[in-house]
Design an enzyme around this catalytic site. Structure first.
Site, PDB file in Angstrom:
ATOM      1  N   LYS A 188       0.866  -1.180   0.000  1.00 14.04           N
ATOM      2  CA  LYS A 188       0.000   0.000   0.000  1.00 14.04           C
ATOM      3  C   LYS A 188       0.901   1.228   0.000  1.00 14.04           C
ATOM      4  O   LYS A 188       2.046   1.169   0.442  1.00 14.04           O
ATOM      5  CB  LYS A 188      -0.863   0.006   1.268  1.00 14.04           C
ATOM      6  CG  LYS A 188      -2.130   0.816   1.156  1.00 14.04           C
ATOM      7  CD  LYS A 188      -3.267  -0.004   0.575  1.00 14.04           C
ATOM      8  CE  LYS A 188      -4.530   0.816   0.417  1.00 14.04           C
ATOM      9  NZ  LYS A 188      -5.661   0.025  -0.087  1.00 14.04           N
ATOM     10  N   GLY A 243     -21.882   5.433   4.169  1.00 16.28           N
ATOM     11  CA  GLY A 243     -21.014   5.831   3.053  1.00 16.28           C
ATOM     12  C   GLY A 243     -21.722   5.526   1.757  1.00 16.28           C
ATOM     13  O   GLY A 243     -22.136   4.380   1.522  1.00 16.28           O
ATOM     14  N   VAL A 266     -18.512   2.149  -3.365  1.00 15.00           N
ATOM     15  CA  VAL A 266     -18.899   0.863  -2.777  1.00 15.00           C
ATOM     16  C   VAL A 266     -20.361   0.905  -2.307  1.00 15.00           C
ATOM     17  O   VAL A 266     -21.160   0.019  -2.625  1.00 15.00           O
ATOM     18  CB  VAL A 266     -17.952   0.483  -1.611  1.00 15.00           C
ATOM     19  CG1 VAL A 266     -18.422  -0.788  -0.919  1.00 15.00           C
ATOM     20  CG2 VAL A 266     -16.521   0.306  -2.117  1.00 15.00           C
ATOM     21  N   GLY A 267     -20.723   1.937  -1.560  1.00  9.25           N
ATOM     22  CA  GLY A 267     -22.059   2.019  -0.966  1.00  9.25           C
ATOM     23  C   GLY A 267     -23.178   2.029  -2.010  1.00  9.25           C
ATOM     24  O   GLY A 267     -24.156   1.283  -1.885  1.00  9.25           O
ATOM     25  N   GLY A 309     -20.568   6.142  -1.532  1.00  5.11           N
ATOM     26  CA  GLY A 309     -19.656   6.371  -2.649  1.00  5.11           C
ATOM     27  C   GLY A 309     -19.666   5.163  -3.562  1.00  5.11           C
ATOM     28  O   GLY A 309     -20.688   4.474  -3.692  1.00  5.11           O
TER      29      GLY A 309
END
Ligand code: NAD
Length: 387
Positions: A78, A178, A182-183, A180
């Site tokens: 990451k 959330g 994903v949501g 965005g």
């Protein structure tokens, strides 16, 4: 800072921690290559002003676990760029190109998009160093947010896990924190399976409608840059009120550590599906286990995005990506549920067993990970043979 880095290390990693400072653009970045036993590490590049080495390490470890459980030939890594992702486009491009140059020789790490970066950012990285995933379609990318890759996997996990807590998706009430990439898609896929979205939140507030929202209208509202709490239907609530909403399935799809020992007791749901990475603290997970709330850990449930990235990396198609997500997440959720029930283990402990057994096997094949078998040809043997 150095002391923290050493304190983070265990037998799995990290293999490399890189701190980058480039004065011309003002770039400050952290790269963690956690474990490459299964192959080159893949993991996103997060751009945020508050990103820390601890966060990058925790996320890199999450990628190690996620990639190995998903059966991908990749390790975990990451990166964090310490900057405001809403800086001017020119500055963002300069920062990302400088970041890419700084990891030119970290060849065991392939960057992908994460919070604050996107496919355009990955196109710049690829242009600089020839490797990145999450690219625009025109460069061979499979746009994982556009096809809802992570959400698709979450919906598959929900389908398998819901019956374990005595609910079916048809008619179940879901709350999503959330709204965005994903949501929104999770609401859509679960809606198609007959679930009812009764509550949703974003960083500015929440909206509740016990009868269920029109998901497409809510998505259109959010995509016209309006916060969910201002949607016409239902009632407005503060963002923090979402945890206590009366629902069957609660889906964190925003920030880390949102369920803590302080608020987890308010949960009414029977099933928590981790869309976000590390959404619950250890204490919150322990509480859920004790109180029979089934929580499916992030590295099992939200692997759809990285599976999509890995299929893209090997030149596969969108259809292949979706089929791989479905099979992998279905099989892993089934295996996890079996382990929870047969081994009497909490979900994260059972999921870690899955990850560690696969990681140990991958590490066993690698001398650099402590396999003490001698190399097939050591220099001494070679000298002896030629004498
Ligand atoms: P995004 O930026 O598209 O959406 C995040 C949403 O969360 C936004 O609607 C934002 O307003 C909302 N939000 C922020 N703070 C909030 C708060 N305190 N309360 C409620 N809502 C809040 O991000 P995304 O791509 O949808 O990712 C969401 C999470 O899922 C992140 O934790 C990310 O690491 C994780 N994740 C994403 C993917 C992916 O494929 N995009 C894959 C795996 C994990």
């Amino acid at each position: 800072m150095t002391a923290d880095v050493w304190a983070l290390a265990d037998r799995l990693g990290p293999e490399k921690v890189l701190f980058v400072k480039e004065p011309q653009t003002g770039l400050k970045a952290i790269v963690v290559v956690d474990n490459t036993a299964a192959g080159v590490a893949i993991g996103g590049v997060r751009m945020a002003t508050d990103v820390t080495v601890d966060e990058v390490f925790r996320l890199a470890r999450g990628m190690t676990l996620k990639n190995i459980v998903a059966g991908l030939p990749h390790g975990g890594g990451k990166a964090g760029i310490i900057a405001d992702s809403k800086t001017s486009l020119e500055h963002k491009e300069a920062l990302i190109r400088a970041f890419a140059q700084s990891i030119r020789n970290v060849k065991d790490y392939v960057p992908g998009p994460d919070m604050g970066t996107n496919e355009t950012s990955m196109a710049w990285v690829k242009d600089e160093i020839g490797r990145a995933i999450g690219l625009p379609r025109v460069l061979g990318g499979i746009p994982l947010d556009e096809i809802g890759a992570t959400a698709y996997g979450l919906a598959v996990a929900a389908e398998e896990a819901a019956p374990t807590v005595g609910i079916g998706l048809e008619g179940s009430r879901i709350a999503i924190q959330g709204f965005g990439a994903v949501g929104k898609y999770t609401a859509r896929f679960l809606g198609e399976a007959g679930a009812k979205l009764v509550a949703v939140s974003d960083s500015q507030g929440a909206r509740y409608n016990p009868r269920g929202f029109d998901v497409e209208a809510l998505i259109a509202h959010k995509e016209s840059d309006l916060p969910v709490h201002s949607f016409a239907d239902g009632i407005a609530l503060g963002a923090d009120a979402l945890v206590a909403i009366d629902c069957d399935i609660w889906i964190p799809a925003a920030r880390p550590d949102v369920l803590t020992e302080h608020n987890v007791k308010d949960l009414k749901a029977k099933l928590v599906l981790a869309g976000a990475n590390i959404p619950a603290t250890e204490a919150a997970e322990a509480w859920m286990y004790k109180h029979h709330i089934l929580s499916i850990p992030d590295f099992v449930a939200n692997a759809g995005g990285v599976i999509c990235g890995a299929v893209e990396y090997r030149g596969g198609s969108e259809q292949e990506a979706l089929a791989t997500i479905e099979t992998t997440i279905r099989n892993n959720t089934i295996e996890l549920l079996e382990r929870i029930s047969l081994d009497h283990k909490a979900p994260r402990a059972a999921a870690l067993d899955m990850a560690y057994s696969r990681l140990d096997e991958a590490m066993h094949y690698r001398r650099s990970f402590g396999n003490k078998q001698p190399a097939p040809y050591s220099y001494e043997e070679a000298d002896f043979l030629t004498m």
